[in-house]
Design a protein around this motif. Structure first.
Motif, PDB file in Angstrom:
ATOM      1  N   LEU A   1       0.548   4.219  -2.838  1.00 44.49           N
ATOM      2  CA  LEU A   1      -0.117   5.454  -2.444  1.00 44.49           C
ATOM      3  C   LEU A   1       0.425   6.690  -3.174  1.00 44.49           C
TER       4      LEU A   1
ATOM      5  N   ARG B   1       0.841  -1.206   0.000  1.00 40.85           N
ATOM      6  CA  ARG B   1       0.000   0.000   0.000  1.00 40.85           C
ATOM      7  C   ARG B   1       0.864   1.238   0.000  1.00 40.85           C
ATOM      8  N   ARG B   2       1.909   1.206   0.813  1.00 42.24           N
ATOM      9  CA  ARG B   2       2.786   2.374   0.911  1.00 42.24           C
ATOM     10  C   ARG B   2       3.447   2.685  -0.418  1.00 42.24           C
TER      11      ARG B   2
ATOM     12  N   LEU C   1      -0.934   7.376  -6.631  1.00 44.73           N
ATOM     13  CA  LEU C   1      -2.367   7.542  -6.821  1.00 44.73           C
ATOM     14  C   LEU C   1      -2.773   8.859  -7.506  1.00 44.73           C
TER      15      LEU C   1
END
Lengths: 359, 308
Positions: free
Chosen positions: B28, B24-25, B31
């Motif tokens: 992110l 996720r990091r 995005l």
């Protein structure tokens, strides 16, 4: 087959003053394996490349079989070279790699394949003939590079650090195989390495270079027992010879207040110079720890199993200096122990010009 | 086993959770750019996909009605579109091939060491940095023009008659400018390939007795293959979209209307038929996707590395 001769051959790279190879004189006999050894920048690779025709010779000449090849292009010299990174043709199969030179000579396809198969057999490369170099291990690539050289049946093999890209164990194994192969084929070989162990174990004769100047060329045994100068003395042998500026002990050369043992002839020859201008060289294996000799303190003990090396700090010329002494395996000496270093073999003496003083 | 005896997460679950957080990091920060890209490229694309199934024309204003695939079937029967497609293919193929061949030649020359190498390389790259419109104008007025073009001045100097290149040979005039602009790009890619070739391989070939010609065709050219493929791929993707040059040089004169220019004519260029223009441009996108898929494979092959 072939003899090779360097006659005062020099190479000066454009834009530099100092020659990379300075007036090199070497005679290499038919079927001989001569090793060129030296530290990096010593000109050993340059000398080899001069023989290959990949470097211009600025001065002097090079002969192969009494034929002057000084200005001849590489393809006219009938030599084969093994490069350090093997320089295999990446998009060709092993077979095409080995057949490439023959193809350039216009050898027929059948003859090419026959000779490739023959060489592949010698080198155990038969199962890999259809593979590309990237699908081979390091040792296999090395053998392909060798195969490429063998297939050509050249007058001279040139090898530029061919083992330095292999891991330590494979290197030792390949070293033996290479020496054996060279002896069987009987092809004159010039072999470049920076590794003095490789040089000593493989070379029929070894030429030691430093700063482009030939220091000594002799059989490995002679290099070890009678190094011509301080550089060769320090370069050949592992661990390196202890080289110390001599102290004056009763008018003769000494270390740390103890006179070094010298034959009468050497002592007489050395008498021409004051003791303080001489250099004493003694190998770790020619020193021993005992009850008498140079007093010192053990600061590092390297245990190798079969033997051990003790670094001893001694007082010498008013400074503390470290010398290395070979001791038996499973030594009792520990760091911090007070020890005495005695002599147990030949001591070498070098004059103010760094040359060996012999009796 | 531990999970059976307690409710605490097992080591496996803990590691999985950590990996998820890590992933996720990493994503992110991407995005915002991703959202922006979707907004400005994918939504218009979906819109034109929709238009391509309608008969939408702007003048005279008409209601947008769904016509199914009739715009696409029209494309294959429309002789103007077919001509434009042929022009696109001829222009793209010839300019890509010519610039690859010339670029390889220039790269081979630039690969040698000589005084002022960096300066010459920069000079040679400049055509690639010129805006397409400017390049078109410069060539049209200063090189090709019958009245004050350099080429015609040379022709007249040797006693030949002046030619108005851009109107007499519109297609090949444009190809000439494209080759001029894209040779530097090909040269850069090939030069990178040449410099990635270990010097010792060339020396080995020399010792093996290969002539320079044999070395080039048997060793260097196979080594350059992935680079050549990359150059052809990228060149094709860009050159199939050529538009600016045509506008300023020939205005779509005979034999120089390619598909993008044709799409323009159909839509904002005066035709105002957005429905069929959208269908044509979708066809170009499909053709480009074909080339790109093939090209991505080449790219990944290049990244895998071929050198031992």
């Amino acid at each position: 087959m072939a003899e090779v001769k360097f006659d005062a051959a020099s190479r000066i790279y454009p834009g530099t003053e100092e020659p990379a190879v300075n007036k090199l004189n070497l005679d290499i006999g038919d079927g001989e394996l001569l090793v060129l050894v030296g530290p990096s920048g010593s000109g050993k690779s340059t000398a080899l490349r001069m023989l290959a025709g990949l470097e211009f010779v600025n001065d002097g000449s090079i002969f192969i079989n009494d034929k002057d090849v000084t200005l001849a292009p590489p393809q006219d010299r009938d030599i084969a070279m093994v490069f350090q990174n093997y320089a295999l043709y990446p998009q060709m199969t092993v077979a095409s790699n080995m057949a490439f030179a023959l193809k350039q000579q216009g050898v027929s396809k059948e003859d090419r394949m026959a000779r490739v198969k023959e060489a592949a057999k010698i080198l155990d490369l038969e199962p890999f003939l259809d593979r590309k170099p990237k699908n081979l291990s390091g040792g296999q690539r090395q053998r392909v590079a060798m195969g490429r050289a063998i297939v050509r049946e050249p007058q001279v093999f040139l090898m530029d650090e061919p083992l330095s890209n292999l891991d330590a164990k494979l290197r030792v194994q390949t070293r033996t195989e290479l020496a054996d192969l060279q002896a069987r084929l009987g092809v004159t070989t010039v072999y470049v390495t920076h590794d003095q162990v490789e040089a000593m174990t493989m070379g029929h004769r070894v030429a030691v270079l430093n700063f482009g100047v030939l220091q000594q060329v002799d059989a490995p045994r002679t290099l070890y027992s009678a190094p011509a100068n301080k550089f060769v003395a320090g370069f050949i042998g592992s661990p390196a010879m202890n080289l110390l500026a001599a102290s004056d002990v009763g008018g003769r050369a000494g270390i740390g207040g103890v006179q070094v043992p010298l034959s009468d002839a050497v002592a007489a020859a050395a008498g021409a110079h004051p003791a303080r201008e001489l250099t004493v060289g003694v190998r770790p294996e020619h020193l021993q720890l005992g009850s008498e000799g140079i007093p010192g303190e053990a600061i590092v003990v390297e245990e190798l199993g079969s033997e051990s090396f003790v670094h001893v700090r001694i007082d010498h010329l008013g400074e503390s200096t470290t010398i290395v002494v070979r001791d038996e395996g499973e030594t009792d000496v520990r760091r911090g122990d007070n020890v005495s270093v005695g002599f147990n073999g030949p001591v070498h003496l070098f004059g103010p010009d760094d040359q060996r003083i012999s009796g | 086993m531990t999970a059976a005896t307690s409710n605490a997460p097992s080591r496996e679950e803990q590691v999985k959770a950590l990996q998820k957080r890590e992933a996720r990091r990493r994503r992110l920060p991407l995005l915002p750019a991703l959202i922006f890209t979707i907004l400005i490229t994918q939504i218009p694309f979906v819109m034109s996909l929709y238009y391509s199934f309608t008969d939408w024309t702007v003048t005279p204003p008409s209601p947008r009605t769904w016509t199914g695939i009739s715009n696409y079937t029209d494309a294959f029967t429309n002789s103007f579109f077919r001509e434009a497609a042929v022009t696109s293919i001829v222009m793209t193929v010839s300019s890509v091939l010519l610039s690859v061949i010339l670029g390889t030649g220039v790269a081979l020359l630039l690969d040698r060491k000589f005084f002022g190498q960096g300066f010459v390389r920069t000079l040679i790259i400049t055509p690639f940095l010129v805006m397409p419109v400017v390049a078109g104008l410069v060539w049209k007025n200063q090189m090709f023009s019958a009245a004050f073009g350099v080429i015609n001045w040379l022709l007249e100097a040797v006693g030949l008659e002046a030619v108005e290149f851009a109107s007499k040979y519109p297609r090949w005039s444009i190809v000439a400018v494209l080759v001029w602009q894209w040779t530097p790009f090909m040269m850069l890619i090939i030069l990178a390939g040449l410099q990635g070739q270990p010097a010792s391989v060339l020396e080995a070939a020399k010792v093996d007795g290969a002539t320079p010609r044999a070395t080039f065709f048997q060793i260097t050219l196979p080594h350059l293959r992935p680079y050549l493929e990359l150059g052809v791929l990228l060149g094709s993707i860009y050159l199939i979209q050529v538009f600016d040059h045509i506008v300023v040089m020939t205005g779509g004169g005979p034999g120089s209307t390619n598909v993008p220019y044709f799409v323009n004519q159909r839509s904002i260029g005066g035709g105002w038929r957005f429905g069929s223009a959208s269908a044509f441009s979708i066809l170009v996108v499909i053709a480009t996707i074909f080339i790109a898929t093939f090209g991505l494979r080449v790219l990944s092959g290049l990244l895998e590395g071929e050198e031992p």
